[in-house]
Design a protein around this motif. Structure first.
Motif, short mmCIF file in Angstrom:
data_model
loop_
_atom_site.label_atom_id
_atom_site.label_comp_id
_atom_site.label_asym_id
_atom_site.label_seq_id
_atom_site.Cartn_x
_atom_site.Cartn_y
_atom_site.Cartn_z
N MET A 1 0.82 -1.20 0.00
CA MET A 1 0.00 0.00 0.00
C MET A 1 0.86 1.25 0.00
O MET A 1 0.53 2.22 -0.67
CB MET A 1 -0.92 -0.01 1.20
N THR A 2 1.96 1.26 0.71
CA THR A 2 2.76 2.49 0.81
C THR A 2 3.40 2.87 -0.52
O THR A 2 3.83 3.99 -0.67
CB THR A 2 3.85 2.34 1.88
N GLU A 3 3.49 1.95 -1.48
CA GLU A 3 4.05 2.29 -2.77
C GLU A 3 3.05 3.07 -3.63
O GLU A 3 3.43 3.68 -4.62
CB GLU A 3 4.50 1.01 -3.50
N ASP A 4 1.76 3.05 -3.28
CA ASP A 4 0.73 3.74 -4.04
C ASP A 4 0.42 5.13 -3.49
O ASP A 4 -0.54 5.75 -3.89
CB ASP A 4 -0.56 2.92 -4.03
N LEU A 5 1.23 5.61 -2.57
CA LEU A 5 0.96 6.91 -1.96
C LEU A 5 1.17 8.03 -2.97
O LEU A 5 1.86 7.86 -3.98
CB LEU A 5 1.88 7.12 -0.76
N THR A 6 0.61 9.17 -2.67
CA THR A 6 0.67 10.29 -3.60
C THR A 6 2.08 10.83 -3.78
O THR A 6 2.40 11.36 -4.81
CB THR A 6 -0.23 11.44 -3.11
N GLY A 7 2.93 10.68 -2.80
CA GLY A 7 4.32 11.11 -2.92
C GLY A 7 4.58 12.46 -2.31
O GLY A 7 3.66 13.16 -1.89
N PRO A 8 5.87 12.81 -2.26
CA PRO A 8 6.26 14.06 -1.63
C PRO A 8 5.82 15.26 -2.45
O PRO A 8 5.57 15.12 -3.64
CB PRO A 8 7.77 13.96 -1.57
N PRO A 9 5.75 16.43 -1.86
CA PRO A 9 6.00 16.72 -0.45
C PRO A 9 4.82 16.26 0.41
O PRO A 9 3.67 16.43 0.05
CB PRO A 9 6.17 18.23 -0.40
N TRP A 10 5.16 15.68 1.55
CA TRP A 10 4.16 15.17 2.47
C TRP A 10 3.58 16.30 3.31
O TRP A 10 4.27 17.26 3.62
CB TRP A 10 4.78 14.14 3.41
N LEU A 40 12.86 15.91 5.18
CA LEU A 40 11.95 14.81 5.46
C LEU A 40 10.70 14.88 4.57
O LEU A 40 10.28 13.88 4.00
CB LEU A 40 11.55 14.83 6.94
N LYS A 41 10.12 16.06 4.46
CA LYS A 41 8.90 16.23 3.66
C LYS A 41 9.13 15.90 2.19
O LYS A 41 8.22 15.43 1.52
CB LYS A 41 8.40 17.67 3.76
N CYS A 42 10.33 16.13 1.71
CA CYS A 42 10.62 15.92 0.29
C CYS A 42 11.22 14.56 0.00
O CYS A 42 11.52 14.25 -1.15
CB CYS A 42 11.55 17.03 -0.21
N SER A 43 11.41 13.73 1.02
CA SER A 43 11.98 12.40 0.81
C SER A 43 10.96 11.51 0.11
O SER A 43 9.75 11.73 0.22
CB SER A 43 12.42 11.79 2.13
N ARG A 44 11.44 10.49 -0.57
CA ARG A 44 10.53 9.58 -1.26
C ARG A 44 9.66 8.81 -0.29
O ARG A 44 8.51 8.51 -0.58
CB ARG A 44 11.30 8.61 -2.12
N HIS A 45 10.22 8.44 0.85
CA HIS A 45 9.44 7.76 1.89
C HIS A 45 9.97 8.23 3.23
O HIS A 45 11.17 8.15 3.48
CB HIS A 45 9.56 6.25 1.76
N ARG A 48 12.51 5.95 5.30
CA ARG A 48 13.77 5.48 4.71
C ARG A 48 14.70 6.67 4.51
O ARG A 48 14.26 7.77 4.22
CB ARG A 48 13.50 4.82 3.35
N ASP A 49 16.00 6.41 4.65
CA ASP A 49 16.94 7.53 4.51
C ASP A 49 17.50 7.68 3.10
O ASP A 49 18.39 8.50 2.89
CB ASP A 49 18.07 7.42 5.54
N ASP A 50 16.97 6.91 2.14
CA ASP A 50 17.44 7.12 0.77
C ASP A 50 16.90 8.45 0.25
O ASP A 50 15.81 8.87 0.57
CB ASP A 50 17.02 5.96 -0.14
N HIS A 51 17.71 9.13 -0.49
CA HIS A 51 17.43 10.45 -1.06
C HIS A 51 17.40 11.56 0.00
O HIS A 51 16.90 12.64 -0.26
CB HIS A 51 16.14 10.46 -1.88
N LEU A 52 17.92 11.31 1.19
CA LEU A 52 18.08 12.35 2.20
C LEU A 52 19.53 12.82 2.19
O LEU A 52 20.43 12.03 1.92
CB LEU A 52 17.76 11.83 3.60
#
Length: 103
Positions: A1-10, A40-45, A48-52
């Motif tokens: 389910m979390t892969e279908d989220l609208t995405g950043p910014p949160w 944090l708001k702009c991270s992909r998830h 997770r710390d990827d893309h931070l």
């Protein structure tokens, strides 16, 4: 389910006590908090710390047995942290910052 989220910014919200504490800190610290929360708001998830930018912030779960539970975001080289939870609603996923600490 979390892969279908609208995405950043949160969407982000603060508890009253965390917001009051944030507002009582010096301007330079508040600027660092804004930068950390923006990362944090702009991270992909948010769990997770990827893309931070790990030179600025890093995250970890509060309890390793609850990887989807509350997390800590460290900023200012570990001098400060905030505790947050992520609510993965389909319509509007949201980060809620529950606690803030800076020393």
């Amino acid at each position: 389910m979390t892969e279908d989220l609208t995405g950043p910014p949160w969407a982000t919200d603060w508890t009253k006590s965390a917001a009051e504490y944030r507002d009582s800190l010096p301007t330079t610290v508040r600027d660092q908090i804004i930068d950390a929360v923006t990362e944090l708001k702009c991270s992909r998830h948010p769990y997770r710390d990827d893309h931070l930018d790990t030179a600025k912030v890093n995250i970890e779960p509060v309890r390793s047995t609850q990887p989807r539970g509350a997390h800590l975001l460290y900023f200012d080289r570990g001098r400060g942290w905030l505790r947050y939870v992520f609510t993965p609603r389909v319509a509007e996923p949201q980060i809620v910052i529950e606690t803030l600490f800076w020393q």
